[in-house]
Design an enzyme around this catalytic site. Structure first.
Site, PDB file in Angstrom:
ATOM      1  N   THR A 186     -15.877  -3.363  -9.116  1.00 18.81           N
ATOM      2  CA  THR A 186     -17.062  -2.884  -8.664  1.00 18.81           C
ATOM      3  C   THR A 186     -18.216  -3.103  -9.547  1.00 18.81           C
ATOM      4  O   THR A 186     -18.088  -3.554 -10.857  1.00 18.81           O
ATOM      5  CB  THR A 186     -16.826  -1.583  -8.473  1.00 18.81           C
ATOM      6  OG1 THR A 186     -18.139  -0.616  -8.196  1.00 18.81           O
ATOM      7  CG2 THR A 186     -16.263  -0.633  -9.705  1.00 18.81           C
ATOM      8  N   ASP A 187     -19.573  -3.081  -8.928  1.00 16.61           N
ATOM      9  CA  ASP A 187     -20.618  -3.341  -9.857  1.00 16.61           C
ATOM     10  C   ASP A 187     -20.848  -2.027 -10.567  1.00 16.61           C
ATOM     11  O   ASP A 187     -21.674  -2.090 -11.570  1.00 16.61           O
ATOM     12  CB  ASP A 187     -21.647  -3.707  -8.865  1.00 16.61           C
ATOM     13  CG  ASP A 187     -22.333  -2.312  -8.043  1.00 16.61           C
ATOM     14  OD1 ASP A 187     -21.348  -1.394  -7.965  1.00 16.61           O
ATOM     15  OD2 ASP A 187     -23.529  -2.576  -7.406  1.00 16.61           O
ATOM     16  N   GLU A 188     -20.224  -0.999 -10.385  1.00 18.65           N
ATOM     17  CA  GLU A 188     -20.260   0.171 -11.277  1.00 18.65           C
ATOM     18  C   GLU A 188     -19.962   0.212 -12.689  1.00 18.65           C
ATOM     19  O   GLU A 188     -20.355   0.866 -13.499  1.00 18.65           O
ATOM     20  CB  GLU A 188     -19.573   1.553 -10.508  1.00 18.65           C
ATOM     21  CG  GLU A 188     -20.281   1.658  -9.065  1.00 18.65           C
ATOM     22  CD  GLU A 188     -19.891   3.254  -8.540  1.00 18.65           C
ATOM     23  OE1 GLU A 188     -19.405   3.974  -9.416  1.00 18.65           O
ATOM     24  OE2 GLU A 188     -19.789   3.218  -7.278  1.00 18.65           O
TER      25      GLU A 188
ATOM     26  N   ARG B 266     -28.985   1.692  -3.862  1.00 19.08           N
ATOM     27  CA  ARG B 266     -27.864   1.016  -3.884  1.00 19.08           C
ATOM     28  C   ARG B 266     -27.924  -0.284  -3.313  1.00 19.08           C
ATOM     29  O   ARG B 266     -28.952  -0.487  -2.362  1.00 19.08           O
ATOM     30  CB  ARG B 266     -26.712   1.778  -3.512  1.00 19.08           C
ATOM     31  CG  ARG B 266     -26.236   3.162  -4.023  1.00 19.08           C
ATOM     32  CD  ARG B 266     -25.858   2.685  -5.450  1.00 19.08           C
ATOM     33  NE  ARG B 266     -25.260   3.923  -6.068  1.00 19.08           N
ATOM     34  CZ  ARG B 266     -26.197   4.703  -7.100  1.00 19.08           C
ATOM     35  NH1 ARG B 266     -27.200   4.196  -7.272  1.00 19.08           N
ATOM     36  NH2 ARG B 266     -25.685   5.683  -7.843  1.00 19.08           N
TER      37      ARG B 266
ATOM     38  N   ASP C  97       0.727  -1.292   0.027  1.00 20.20           N
ATOM     39  CA  ASP C  97      -0.022   0.005   0.083  1.00 20.20           C
ATOM     40  C   ASP C  97       0.870   1.152  -0.085  1.00 20.20           C
ATOM     41  O   ASP C  97       1.701   1.273   0.910  1.00 20.20           O
ATOM     42  CB  ASP C  97      -0.867   0.015   1.102  1.00 20.20           C
ATOM     43  CG  ASP C  97      -2.142   1.107   1.062  1.00 20.20           C
ATOM     44  OD1 ASP C  97      -1.856   2.143   0.950  1.00 20.20           O
ATOM     45  OD2 ASP C  97      -3.254   0.288   1.223  1.00 20.20           O
TER      46      ASP C  97
ATOM     47  N   PRO D 278     -25.893  16.128   3.710  1.00 21.94           N
ATOM     48  CA  PRO D 278     -26.086  16.464   2.401  1.00 21.94           C
ATOM     49  C   PRO D 278     -26.610  15.217   1.625  1.00 21.94           C
ATOM     50  O   PRO D 278     -25.781  13.938   1.452  1.00 21.94           O
ATOM     51  CB  PRO D 278     -24.842  16.970   1.743  1.00 21.94           C
ATOM     52  CG  PRO D 278     -23.747  16.334   2.795  1.00 21.94           C
ATOM     53  CD  PRO D 278     -24.383  16.152   4.159  1.00 21.94           C
TER      54      PRO D 278
ATOM     55  N   ARG E 232     -25.258  14.626  -8.528  1.00 15.74           N
ATOM     56  CA  ARG E 232     -23.875  14.426  -9.099  1.00 15.74           C
ATOM     57  C   ARG E 232     -24.118  14.361 -10.608  1.00 15.74           C
ATOM     58  O   ARG E 232     -24.947  13.870 -11.184  1.00 15.74           O
ATOM     59  CB  ARG E 232     -23.271  13.075  -8.515  1.00 15.74           C
ATOM     60  CG  ARG E 232     -22.234  12.504  -9.302  1.00 15.74           C
ATOM     61  CD  ARG E 232     -21.959  11.273  -8.754  1.00 15.74           C
ATOM     62  NE  ARG E 232     -21.586  10.932  -7.363  1.00 15.74           N
ATOM     63  CZ  ARG E 232     -21.347   9.895  -6.661  1.00 15.74           C
ATOM     64  NH1 ARG E 232     -22.053   8.829  -7.127  1.00 15.74           N
ATOM     65  NH2 ARG E 232     -21.004   9.933  -5.543  1.00 15.74           N
TER      66      ARG E 232
ATOM     67  N   TYR F 107     -14.288   7.068 -12.680  1.00 16.17           N
ATOM     68  CA  TYR F 107     -14.021   5.958 -11.968  1.00 16.17           C
ATOM     69  C   TYR F 107     -14.301   4.805 -12.296  1.00 16.17           C
ATOM     70  O   TYR F 107     -13.549   3.519 -12.644  1.00 16.17           O
ATOM     71  CB  TYR F 107     -14.463   6.166 -10.514  1.00 16.17           C
ATOM     72  CG  TYR F 107     -14.751   5.077  -9.511  1.00 16.17           C
ATOM     73  CD1 TYR F 107     -13.662   4.306  -9.323  1.00 16.17           C
ATOM     74  CD2 TYR F 107     -15.903   4.290  -9.292  1.00 16.17           C
ATOM     75  CE1 TYR F 107     -13.493   3.166  -8.549  1.00 16.17           C
ATOM     76  CE2 TYR F 107     -15.872   3.148  -8.366  1.00 16.17           C
ATOM     77  CZ  TYR F 107     -14.579   2.559  -8.219  1.00 16.17           C
ATOM     78  OH  TYR F 107     -14.832   1.412  -7.595  1.00 16.17           O
ATOM     79  N   SER F 108     -15.756   4.552 -12.632  1.00 15.70           N
ATOM     80  CA  SER F 108     -16.051   3.117 -13.079  1.00 15.70           C
ATOM     81  C   SER F 108     -15.580   2.764 -14.569  1.00 15.70           C
ATOM     82  O   SER F 108     -15.258   1.703 -14.792  1.00 15.70           O
ATOM     83  CB  SER F 108     -17.561   3.176 -13.342  1.00 15.70           C
ATOM     84  OG  SER F 108     -18.141   4.089 -14.299  1.00 15.70           O
TER      85      SER F 108
ATOM     86  N   LYS G 212     -12.053   1.434 -13.923  1.00 10.16           N
ATOM     87  CA  LYS G 212     -12.133   0.210 -13.113  1.00 10.16           C
ATOM     88  C   LYS G 212     -12.586  -0.932 -14.218  1.00 10.16           C
ATOM     89  O   LYS G 212     -12.073  -2.014 -14.302  1.00 10.16           O
ATOM     90  CB  LYS G 212     -13.214   0.028 -12.191  1.00 10.16           C
ATOM     91  CG  LYS G 212     -12.590   0.702 -10.670  1.00 10.16           C
ATOM     92  CD  LYS G 212     -11.517   0.113 -10.198  1.00 10.16           C
ATOM     93  CE  LYS G 212     -11.912  -1.583  -9.641  1.00 10.16           C
ATOM     94  NZ  LYS G 212     -10.830  -1.954  -8.676  1.00 10.16           N
TER      95      LYS G 212
END
Length: 355
Positions: A134-136, A224, A33, A215, A294, A160-161, A164
């Protein structure tokens, strides 16, 4: 005894996996890491004194250092969790996501392939490279009652997705082209202890305790599927040790919730578990504030996790209700952990989207 190299092992999911392996199995762990803002050695403190634990502060984009780590530690398995993972920050600054999630995965694959090629035949056949995703990558389930399966086409909608998804394709290509024995898992939203407070659930818990606004994007109707992180850790170890090479396994918690319902659940638990509210707060739910949505916000993610249940026997142990209660209780009992996180570079904001 296996030796498992875990990239991103100081992160939220990675540290849960490390704690599970050290506490519940006889295997050894080498954590790799680079300790970005979301990596926290305090999350590994419960197992750091184990003789089966080792830590290497290494960037997965550093090929020479990765080669050294493979040579020195001789792992039997790689579990690759190192990733930039926050959608908001990927919108504001996608470069880090391309570098870590795509270039870093490529660099790690090449280091693993060079190491694997030099192994004896029996060790080569036993070696595994498990890529955690990820599922995204599947995109959005807008206006349907369908679920993501392992054969759902990829349709990523954020930087991001997309990064990935790219890394998933690289991992599959290294199996088909070079024979590197890889597996992939795609998971739904995780939550639980040691979660960095840029993410929805810990942010709402800590903001509520501080009397700050909660928020909620848009109208809060985004759905989700929520997976308790310790359930996920068990699933990951199960796949790495018993999964079939070349297969993909979806991991979900069977807990679909609207974002607004998640925040309201947190408020209800805090009313019970932390009744002494901040000055001027009558009810925690009064702190809920709706903010601009978003860009490109996916409406619904939901995972069909029947394959891993059917083929490997894994099922989540926590319901959303039991997992959320454990999570809120953990944050109330571990103020020292999150106070130190907040004293660092992170100051309790949804990171990214700076305009």
């Amino acid at each position: 005894m296996r030796k498992i190299l875990i990239t991103g092992g100081a992160g939220f999911i990675g540290s849960a996996l490390v704690r599970y392996i050290i506490n519940e199995t006889s295997d050894a762990v080498v954590v790799v890491d680079k300790l970005t803002y979301a990596g926290n050695l305090m999350s590994l403190a419960p197992v750091a004194q184990s003789e089966r634990f080792a830590f290497e502060k290494v960037d997965i984009c550093d090929r020479a250092e990765l080669a050294r780590v493979f040579t020195e530690h001789q792992p039997d398995c790689v579990m690759h969790l190192a990733a930039e993972s926050h959608v908001d920050r990927s919108i504001d600054g996608p470069a880090a996501f391309i570098e870590t999630n795509i270039v870093g995965t490529y660099t790690l694959l090449e280091a693993a392939r060079a190491y694997w090629n030099a192994l004896t035949e029996d060790k080569k056949s036993a070696f595994r490279f498990h890529h955690i995703s990820t599922d995204e990558v599947y995109g959005d389930l807008h206006s349907t009652d369908d679920f993501f399966t392992e054969t759902t086409p990829y349709a990523p909608s954020s930087p991001y997705s997309a990064s990935k998804a790219s890394s998933d394709h690289l991992v599959r290509a290294w199996l088909r082209t070079y024979g590197l024995p890889t597996l992939i898992t795609n998971c739904s939203n995780n939550y639980g202890p040691y979660h960095f407070p840029e993410k929805l659930i810990p942010l709402m818990i800590l903001n509520a305790l501080a009397g700050k606004s909660l928020p909620v994007y848009g109208n809060g109707q985004q759905i989700r599927d929520w997976l308790y992180v310790e359930d996920h850790a068990r699933a990951l170890y199960c796949v790495a040790t018993t999964g079939k090479v070349g297969e993909t396994y979806n991991i979900g918690g069977h807990n679909e919730r609207k974002n607004l319902d998640v925040v309201e659940t947190i408020c209800e638990l805090l009313e019970e578990l932390a009744p002494n509210k901040p000055h001027g707060v009558a009810h925690y739910r009064d702190l809920i504030t709706f903010v601009a949505d978003r860009p490109g916000h996916d409406l619904r993610y939901a995972i069909d996790a029947s394959k891993i249940a059917r083929e490997l026997g894994w099922l989540p142990q926590e319901t959303f209700e039991s997992g959320m209660r454990k999570t809120v209780q953990w944050y109330l009992a571990n103020e020292s952990w999150w106070k130190q996180v907040q004293d660092g570079s992170y100051q309790g904001e949804r990171l990214g989207l700076k305009g």
